[in-house]
Design a protein around this motif. Structure first.
Motif, PDB file in Angstrom:
ATOM      1  N   TRP A 229       0.905  -1.190  -0.008  1.00 57.96           N
ATOM      2  CA  TRP A 229      -0.019  -0.009  -0.038  1.00 57.96           C
ATOM      3  C   TRP A 229       0.851   1.241  -0.020  1.00 57.96           C
ATOM      4  O   TRP A 229       1.697   1.509   0.811  1.00 57.96           O
ATOM      5  CB  TRP A 229      -0.910   0.064   1.204  1.00 57.96           C
ATOM      6  N   ASP A 230       0.914   1.854  -1.004  1.00 52.49           N
ATOM      7  CA  ASP A 230       1.775   3.311  -1.387  1.00 52.49           C
ATOM      8  C   ASP A 230       0.775   4.484  -0.665  1.00 52.49           C
ATOM      9  O   ASP A 230      -0.224   4.802  -1.106  1.00 52.49           O
ATOM     10  CB  ASP A 230       1.814   3.414  -2.794  1.00 52.49           C
ATOM     11  N   PRO A 231       1.424   4.924   0.479  1.00 56.79           N
ATOM     12  CA  PRO A 231       0.455   5.852   1.241  1.00 56.79           C
ATOM     13  C   PRO A 231       0.621   7.484   0.553  1.00 56.79           C
ATOM     14  O   PRO A 231      -0.050   8.255   0.490  1.00 56.79           O
ATOM     15  CB  PRO A 231       1.361   6.130   2.500  1.00 56.79           C
ATOM     16  N   ASP A 232       1.651   7.543  -0.629  1.00 63.87           N
ATOM     17  CA  ASP A 232       1.835   8.576  -1.424  1.00 63.87           C
ATOM     18  C   ASP A 232       0.775   8.727  -2.519  1.00 63.87           C
ATOM     19  O   ASP A 232       0.817   9.825  -3.020  1.00 63.87           O
ATOM     20  CB  ASP A 232       3.241   8.753  -1.883  1.00 63.87           C
ATOM     21  N   ILE A 233      -0.026   7.875  -2.944  1.00 64.61           N
ATOM     22  CA  ILE A 233      -0.683   7.905  -4.150  1.00 64.61           C
ATOM     23  C   ILE A 233      -1.989   8.773  -3.846  1.00 64.61           C
ATOM     24  O   ILE A 233      -2.691   8.972  -2.702  1.00 64.61           O
ATOM     25  CB  ILE A 233      -1.565   6.455  -4.405  1.00 64.61           C
ATOM     26  N   GLN A 234      -2.184   9.812  -4.985  1.00 60.58           N
ATOM     27  CA  GLN A 234      -3.192  10.712  -4.968  1.00 60.58           C
ATOM     28  C   GLN A 234      -4.739  10.323  -5.405  1.00 60.58           C
ATOM     29  O   GLN A 234      -4.559   9.768  -6.283  1.00 60.58           O
ATOM     30  CB  GLN A 234      -2.823  11.943  -5.688  1.00 60.58           C
ATOM     31  N   HIS A 235      -5.619  10.242  -4.131  1.00 63.36           N
ATOM     32  CA  HIS A 235      -7.020   9.948  -4.731  1.00 63.36           C
ATOM     33  C   HIS A 235      -7.727  10.970  -4.787  1.00 63.36           C
ATOM     34  O   HIS A 235      -7.826  12.018  -3.948  1.00 63.36           O
ATOM     35  CB  HIS A 235      -7.394   9.020  -3.687  1.00 63.36           C
ATOM     36  N   LEU A 236      -8.910  11.060  -5.746  1.00 65.93           N
ATOM     37  CA  LEU A 236      -9.847  12.064  -5.621  1.00 65.93           C
ATOM     38  C   LEU A 236     -10.682  11.771  -4.439  1.00 65.93           C
ATOM     39  O   LEU A 236     -10.951  10.893  -3.717  1.00 65.93           O
ATOM     40  CB  LEU A 236     -10.726  11.961  -6.929  1.00 65.93           C
ATOM     41  N   ASP A 237     -11.165  13.202  -3.925  1.00 63.92           N
ATOM     42  CA  ASP A 237     -12.051  13.271  -2.618  1.00 63.92           C
ATOM     43  C   ASP A 237     -13.474  12.421  -3.052  1.00 63.92           C
ATOM     44  O   ASP A 237     -14.144  12.242  -2.073  1.00 63.92           O
ATOM     45  CB  ASP A 237     -12.339  14.613  -2.272  1.00 63.92           C
ATOM     46  N   ASP A 238     -13.842  12.409  -4.263  1.00 64.94           N
ATOM     47  CA  ASP A 238     -15.045  11.857  -4.474  1.00 64.94           C
ATOM     48  C   ASP A 238     -15.321  10.307  -4.361  1.00 64.94           C
ATOM     49  O   ASP A 238     -14.404   9.397  -4.735  1.00 64.94           O
ATOM     50  CB  ASP A 238     -15.250  12.082  -6.099  1.00 64.94           C
TER      51      ASP A 238
END
Length: 434
Positions: A229-238
């Motif tokens: 699990w990469d904690p640096d991945i950017q996810h959309l808030d949606d």
């Protein structure tokens, strides 16, 4: 395990022979047929009359370079008695120290906490404690190596006592426990590293002992892929679209391919979304070899899906009539490096037949990474990929070693030959800067 070294040496011997042997006529016909089909669908594709044969000196230079790719393959040595879960070897230089450290955590770490992943009922996020196997291997690991590893950003073996599950994940000590049927994700990780793409997250195959933390179905003895699990991945808030860093429809994607983001257009200017143009060539090559459709073609528009496919059962296939309704998924980047992509959910189609390959995955792509294409040309993918898979003992033994894995690897090689033919037919560029 017995005989693994013999099989890999045979693969290395066959490697050179494959470069001098003509492809079977049937495979060539399939390649030409598929390539012709694609050219007919693309109005800008060059006609045979427009194509120029490469000069002989260019061909000779290409062959010389391809042979150099495999120069070190003759040194392969796989000891039959190596019982480590993760086998480190100088013969797999494409696996970095960071890769191997994460693989050791995934293969041997003890589950200390868990959490559900929203909207992903069959995936469990688990925090892993490296303490148990660090003690077992303490005599073999120098303090200098441990100090060096602790200094690595997001290093999963960092000796910090987190307060809760979220803190453990933030420090890089978490994983995703996936379904046993997703085992192909492990092969995808090794393919990514062997080809020099370096975009997939480390993954191993493992079983879990009885645990007070894990539900029984995770400890029933069935091996399952475990992905870092990469904690640096950017996810959309949606919440309905959290598996993307940027929202993209199919028409928007094709438009940004045409403007060459980062080369001829600013990365942040519409229709660009901050991702370098060269990244899409990496992704397309990777997805085509593995036949991963659940990223660029979630609705299965580019091939004939079986009736039981989720894209058919969920009525996604019906959307293929209108490109504006088609969206991309799993388009992810890191917060610290938003111009480069991260490949997740890479369990593609190991048994997709050659006459039903998804060419929509390469639609609009006009350049590919030179290093990966050179390795496909060399005919030495089999030897290198088998050597890499050997590093994961549970995956290697669970799939019958070299004899069991060789058919899977040769399927990838066949897809590679078809893609190479497509690259030649369309006279596409190879990018040295990737």
């Amino acid at each position: 395990m017995k005989g693994a070294t013999k099989h890999l040496r045979e693969s290395d011997r066959v490697c050179k022979e494959q470069q001098a042997v003509k492809r079977p006529g049937r495979v060539l016909k399939e390649q030409r047929h598929v390539s012709k089909e694609l050219s007919e669908r693309r109005p800008n594709a060059p006609t045979p009359a427009d194509r120029k044969e490469p000069a002989p000196k260019h061909e000779a230079a290409a062959r010389k370079e391809e042979k150099a790719v495999c120069r070190d393959d003759q040194r392969a040595h796989l000891p039959d008695g190596d019982l480590r879960k993760i086998r480190r070897s100088p013969d797999t230089p494409w696996l970095s120290d960071d890769d191997l450290q994460k693989m050791e955590l995934l293969a041997s770490g003890e589950v200390v906490s868990k959490a559900r992943v929203p909207a992903h009922g069959q995936v469990l996020q688990a925090a892993l404690d490296p303490g148990s196997f660090q003690k077992q291997n303490g005599a073999k690991t120098s303090s200098r190596e441990l100090n060096k590893h602790r200094a690595t950003q997001h290093a999963p073996l960092r000796r910090v006592a987190p307060e809760n599950h979220s803190e453990r994940c933030r420090r890089g000590g978490c994983s995703l426990l996936k379904r046993p049927d997703d085992w192909y994700e492990v092969l995808a990780f090794h393919l990514d590293r062997v080809l020099g793409l370096n975009r997939a997250l480390p993954a191993v195959l493992r079983t879990f002992p009885q645990s007070d933390v894990l539900p029984y179905r995770y400890t029933d003895g069935a091996p399952r892929p475990v992905v870092w699990w990469d904690p640096d991945i950017q996810h959309l808030d949606d919440r309905d679209n959290d598996q993307n860093s940027v929202p993209l429809s199919w028409p928007q994607y094709q438009e940004l391919l045409r403007v060459h983001c980062g080369k001829e257009a600013e990365l942040t200017a519409a229709p660009c979304v901050g991702v370098n143009h060269s990244e899409w060539g990496r992704l397309a090559l990777f997805d085509f070899l593995l036949q991963v459709n659940d990223r660029l073609d979630r609705c299965c528009c580019g091939f004939r899906p079986d009736p039981e496919e989720s894209c058919v059962e969920n009525l996604l296939y019906a959307k293929c009539r209108n490109d504006k309704e088609l969206v991309l998924v799993h388009i992810l980047v890191r917060k610290t490096d938003p111009s480069r992509m991260v490949f997740i959910d890479n369990a593609g189609r190991p048994h997709q037949p050659a006459d039903n390959l998804n060419f929509r995955l390469v639609e609009g792509i006009d350049e590919y990474p030179e290093q990966a294409v050179s390795l496909l040309r060399s005919g030495c993918l089999e030897g290198r990929l088998l050597r890499s898979l050997y590093s994961d003992r549970e995956f290697w033994e669970g799939h019958g070693g070299a004899p069991g894995l060789r058919p899977l690897v040769r399927t990838l090689e066949q897809r590679g030959r078809i893609l190479l033919q497509n690259i030649r037919d369309r006279r596409l560029r190879l990018n040295r800067d990737l």
